[in-house]
Write a protein that holds these residues in place. Structure first.
Motif, PDB file in Angstrom:
ATOM      1  N   TRP A 101      -5.994  -5.989   3.428  1.00 45.79           N
ATOM      2  CA  TRP A 101      -6.995  -5.036   3.323  1.00 45.79           C
ATOM      3  C   TRP A 101      -8.247  -5.219   2.536  1.00 45.79           C
ATOM      4  O   TRP A 101      -9.347  -5.063   3.011  1.00 45.79           O
ATOM      5  N   ARG A 102      -8.024  -5.711   1.549  1.00 44.03           N
ATOM      6  CA  ARG A 102      -9.111  -6.149   0.494  1.00 44.03           C
ATOM      7  C   ARG A 102      -9.867  -7.302   1.215  1.00 44.03           C
ATOM      8  O   ARG A 102     -11.303  -7.370   1.243  1.00 44.03           O
TER       9      ARG A 102
ATOM     10  N   ASP B   3     -14.031   0.028  -1.188  1.00 49.92           N
ATOM     11  CA  ASP B   3     -14.725  -0.023   0.146  1.00 49.92           C
ATOM     12  C   ASP B   3     -16.230   0.921   0.365  1.00 49.92           C
ATOM     13  O   ASP B   3     -16.595   1.135   1.496  1.00 49.92           O
TER      14      ASP B   3
ATOM     15  N   ARG C  49      -7.050   3.790   2.992  1.00 50.55           N
ATOM     16  CA  ARG C  49      -7.042   3.678   1.511  1.00 50.55           C
ATOM     17  C   ARG C  49      -5.621   4.281   0.960  1.00 50.55           C
ATOM     18  O   ARG C  49      -5.136   5.005   1.378  1.00 50.55           O
TER      19      ARG C  49
ATOM     20  N   ASP D 213      -9.514   2.264  -4.304  1.00 47.61           N
ATOM     21  CA  ASP D 213      -9.801   1.757  -3.076  1.00 47.61           C
ATOM     22  C   ASP D 213     -11.178   2.432  -2.618  1.00 47.61           C
ATOM     23  O   ASP D 213     -11.721   1.786  -1.525  1.00 47.61           O
ATOM     24  N   LEU D 214     -11.433   3.686  -2.986  1.00 47.53           N
ATOM     25  CA  LEU D 214     -12.765   4.033  -2.888  1.00 47.53           C
ATOM     26  C   LEU D 214     -13.965   3.265  -3.468  1.00 47.53           C
ATOM     27  O   LEU D 214     -15.052   3.045  -2.991  1.00 47.53           O
TER      28      LEU D 214
ATOM     29  N   SER E 240       0.767  -1.316   0.069  1.00 43.43           N
ATOM     30  CA  SER E 240       0.032   0.000  -0.233  1.00 43.43           C
ATOM     31  C   SER E 240       1.001   1.301   0.020  1.00 43.43           C
ATOM     32  O   SER E 240       0.601   2.163   0.602  1.00 43.43           O
TER      33      SER E 240
END
Length: 945
Positions: free
Chosen positions: A543-544, A581, A572, A577-578, A362
């Protein structure tokens, strides 16, 4: 004797050690106790009993005469290993890494497992971390002394000449061939024959050779390891050296030769052998084996350039094996060392791996810098496979920021370079990124066709990594543009092995596919397995995984668990990433009342609407938040921005958003066609969750437009279908809409069939543990005399509507409304554990809302068994038993604004009350129909307001 009165169990353990007198006693008992209520349980280790052991004929005699039954205990399998570890560690969740390590080391022996685990914890070889119990490498998990002593005590009983031969065999490894043992042992063949005969007879060895090739295997790895470790170091090194020479002459594999060269401390020869063996292991996807070889070679490298190359090689293998953080650390040491040695081109190739590691951790900015740095060096040398990868990876970074034009341009350049270099692998991969860039433009159909072609070519040519990468990206694109076939590529690769880094990603994509089609419990199982398995995965994968876990939990109505799993928006790293999630971030906040936070997230999406345009589902989520807050102009601006984007996918999401806005503006008749079209489109594409939400909205629009005849039936159908899929967030919304429209919620639940025509679990008659709630208006006669009939009717109707909505929102259903009273049941399906708390929360909300109507209510709640189902065909659902009677009697004893809880109900909600500083007072009540005083707990609902 005792057996005449009660029966007798006599246990005699370890009879393989029994002397003659004990054996004679056991034989006497076996023959004399046949007519007595007794059982003699004799245990022995089969490894100790060869055909010459004196216990062996005794067992055979007992079995032939029917006096004994042989019960063989199999080694523990992986599941049983995990259960035993969990019991020892008092931990419910045992990760696969620890389970598999212990299974491999102990081979399912429970004594060895217990001893090894205890000693490993004492030494710190097994430690608890934030990701559960973690272990060091296999080689560091040593044999416990207790186990070693047991093995060596047995081994010491052999003849000294046999011991020497078997020691040489132990140094050769778990498996060895006869010819090598003869050459290494340096003993006459007759002596070797005798030693092998004894080893097989004593069940230390087993013959595994075929086709005339004499090969032997130690039955237990720990036996081989203990025997080899007992040899003094100089003698062990001598045997290793002799074995290495024999294997080199025989043309054996580099792996076998490298292991013995290391054991012989001949490191100058061992290092190149290790590198060669590691490359072979890497080519066959045996990454752990490759890493072990490189790790063992590294301390013995003196040349700085060789060390740098070894470090970079390790970094590449670590990354391929999914260990991104470790790869990043090793590469950051090895790459500068390569550049110091003047190997800039070699360093640039490894920078491509380091750049990818930064992205997976990330850190996209650092990733972009490294890719560009590598590209500049590679560009000077002309077209190459590595230069194509650099362009392709940079195109991916542009894609993740939704810079469509630059992504397409750079991916196209990657294809051109690959073609010029004759690099088919890189060309196929780069073409898939051209396809992904096209998906975000007006050429989406062209992009999907190219993606299909790339996937098919990758599989045809055996490019497993590319096929897995395409499958993941294909699933993501289809999921967020409502394109049919989410996960079809993932399913196609289910039986094909792939690199760990991509296998991790496909596990997440598998959950997406299940969730999209409404298989929520299967999706939960899939993503929870992934969550437990990804302890060593990259930050990006973790994270995912957490985002998907949160979204599944949210749809299941488990809001608190979803909130705990969901990463904060600040975590993020990229604009994409927006999109990842947005659903759980916004819908969770809307569900638990954080409207301001939901709007803030919606404004963030609106601020990027020009770039997020192809992902119209994300735009629709922003609209959902704006509409909930009454910001309809902001909502319309998002829809307009989405329609302005030049893409031909995902328009259905914008229709849903437009329908929401029209419904909120009071134009229900205009909204209904939009929403009905969305429902039909989503259903046809297999997006069940989207379909159910759209059907709920369409029914609401129809009801608010004044055509209510079919609304109840449609909302009932949605609620039942969603309930059958455990989509409780949608089910509760359908019930809440019914309540807001003043429709009878009980009919919604009872009158329809479940998914695939099966009757809903709710109406299958049977006994279940339920929570029963009764609520009744206090002083209703006085209220009636002081209130106009029309006003009173309106207030009671509103109370019933609010009660239905609250009960539905808390996963219950209303059994009936009787005048001013309400009866509700929670956990009628028998699938929930929190039903008492849900009932209490509904009761508190109902009490507060009743007070707003100047209708003070008393409420009773009881927990216990009840028979749930239809007593007659076509009738209403009934809930019968003393639990409902107890709740009714408690309600009668409750004052205005009070909730009376049964003893069992209070026990279940006591921690919840304590967390909120609420206190219920214990009492004993005389209740009609119940013998003797009944314990109850009185709670002032008004105290919670």
């Amino acid at each position: 004797m005792p057996a005449r009165e009660h029966g007798l169990l006599l246990v005699v353990e370890d009879v393989h050690w029994a002397e003659s007198a004990t054996r004679e006693l056991l034989d006497h008992l076996a023959r004399r106790l046949t007519n007595v209520r007794s059982l003699v349980l004799v245990t022995y280790r089969s490894d100790e009993l060869d055909r010459r052991h004196p216990v062996a004929p005794l067992l055979q005699t007992w079995r032939r005469s029917g006096l004994a039954e042989l019960v063989s205990l199999s080694p523990l399998d992986r599941r049983e290993i995990a259960e035993m570890i969990a019991a020892i560690l008092d931990d419910e969740e045992i990760g696969p890494e620890l389970r598999d390590l212990m299974h491999a080391r102990t081979e399912g022996n429970p004594f060895v497992l217990e001893e090894m685990l205890k000693e490993a914890i004492d030494r710190g070889d097994v430690v608890r971390t934030g990701h559960g119990w973690q272990t060091r490498s296999l080689g560091e998990l040593r044999i416990p002394e207790t186990v070693r002593d047991t093995i060596l005590l047995r081994f010491a009983r052999l003849d000294p000449a046999e011991i020497e031969i078997l020691r040489a065999a132990a140094v050769l490894g778990r498996t060895f061939d006869y010819a090598t043992l003869v050459a290494v042992a340096g003993a006459p063949e007759e002596t070797v024959h005798d030693a092998l005969d004894v080893g097989v007879a004593q069940q230390l060895l087993e013959e595994v050779g075929a086709d005339g090739h004499a090969t032997y295997r130690w039955r237990h790895a720990l036996t081989q390891e203990a025997v080899a470790d007992e040899i003094v170091l100089p003698r062990r090194q001598q045997i290793h050296g002799r074995a290495a020479d024999v294997l080199v002459e025989a043309g054996a594999s580099p792996l076998e030769i490298a292991r013995h060269l290391l054991g012989a401390a001949r490191f100058d020869e061992a290092v190149p052998a290790c590198v060669e063996a590691a490359e072979e292991a890497e080519a066959s996807l045996a990454f752990a084996e490759a890493l072990e070889l490189l790790d063992r070679a590294l301390p013995h490298v003196r040349d700085p350039l060789v060390r740098a190359r070894l470090l970079c090689h390790m970094g590449r293998v670590l990354w391929t094996d999914g260990k991104t953080a470790a790869a990043e650390e090793v590469l950051e040491e090895g790459i500068p060392a390569l550049e110091e040695a003047g190997k800039e081109l070699e360093a640039a190739r490894y920078r491509l791996v380091l750049a990818r590691c930064h992205w997976e951790q990330s850190r996209p900015d650092r990733s972009h810098e490294e890719f560009e740095r590598a590209r500049r060096v590679l560009e000077e040398r002309g077209p190459s496979a590595e230069l194509s990868i650099a362009y392709m990876r940079i195109a991916g970074l542009y894609k993740f920021e939704f810079d469509d034009a630059r992504s397409l341009e750079t991916a196209t350049k990657a294809v051109e370079v690959a073609r010029a270099a004759g690099a088919d692998f890189e060309r196929v991969w780069a073409e898939s990124w051209v396809a992904l860039a096209l998906l975000d433009t007006s050429r989406a159909d062209e992009g999907m066709q190219l993606l299909d072609e790339s996937f098919d070519e990758a599989r045809r040519r055996g490019y497993s990594f590319i096929a897995h990468n395409i499958a993941y990206n294909d699933a993501w694109s289809r999921l967020h543009t409502m394109t049919p076939g989410v996960g079809k590529r993932v399913e196609a690769l289910a039986s094909e092995p792939g690199p760990a880094v991509m296998t991790d990603m496909l596990a997440i994509a598998a959950s997406w596919a299940l969730r999209a089609r409404g298989d929520l419990l299967e999706a939960l199982a899939a993503i929870e397995r992934a969550d437990r398995s990804f302890a060593s995965a990259s930050e990006k994968v973790r994270w995912r995984t957490k985002v998907e876990l949160a979204e599944v939990l949210l749809e299941l109505g488990r809001l608190e668990e979803a909130a705990a799993a969901l990463p904060a928006p600040s975590e993020r790293a990229e604009l994409q990433d927006l999109v990842y999630d947005a659903t759980p971030q916004i819908r969770l906040r809307l569900a638990d009342g954080r409207l301001g936070e939901a709007v803030a997230l919606a404004r963030e999406i609106a601020g990027h609407a020009d770039r997020i345009g192809p992902y119209r589902g994300t735009l629709a989520l922003a609209v959902e938040a704006f509409v909930a807050a009454g910001l309809l102009d902001d909502a319309q601006a998002v829809v307009d921005a989405g329609r302005a984007h030049p893409t031909d996918v995902g328009a259905t999401f914008l229709d849903e958003a437009q329908g929401r806005i029209l419904l909120a503006r009071g134009a229900a008749a205009e909204a209904q066609p939009f929403l009905a079209r969305v429902a039909r489109g989503a259903g046809a594409r297999g997006f069940r969750l989207v379909e159910w939400r759209a059907r709920t909205l369409a029914a609401e629009a129809l009801g608010r437009a004044g055509s209510r005849e079919d609304v109840a039936r449609e909302l009932a159908a949605v609620a039942a279908e969603a309930d059958a899929a455990s989509a409780l967030l949608i089910r509760d919304r359908a019930r809440a809409v019914a309540g807001e429209l003043g429709l009878a919620v009980p009919e919604l639940v009872e009158a329809v069939s479940g998914r695939d025509g099966a009757e809903p679990e709710l109406v299958r008659t049977g006994e279940r543990l339920v929570t029963s709630m009764f609520a009744d208006v206090r002083g209703f006669s006085a209220v009636t005399s002081a209130t106009a009939p029309a006003d009173l009717a309106e207030r009671i109707e509103t109370l019933h509507r609010w009660a239905a909505a609250e009960v539905g929102r808390h996963h219950g259903f209303v059994d009936k409304f009787a005048g001013d009273a309400v009866m509700a049941t929670f956990n009628a399906t028998g699938t929930r554990l929190d039903h008492a708390r849900q009932a209490l929360e509904a009761a508190l909300a109902l009490s507060g809302k009743a007070a707003l109507l100047d209708l003070g209510v008393g409420i009773g709640i009881a927990v216990g068994p009840a028979v749930v189902g239809r007593t007659v065909a076509g009738g209403n659902v009934s809930v019968l038993g003393t639990t409902t009677n107890l709740a009714a009697r408690l309600q009668a004893a409750a004052g205005v604004g009070e909730i009376l809880l049964s003893d069992e109900a209070h026990r279940r909600v006591a921690p919840w009350l304590a967390e909120r500083g609420l206190e219920a007072v214990e009492q004993e009540l005389e209740l009609k129909g119940f013998d003797g005083p009944q314990p109850a707990w009185r709670l002032r609902a008004a105290a919670t307001q």
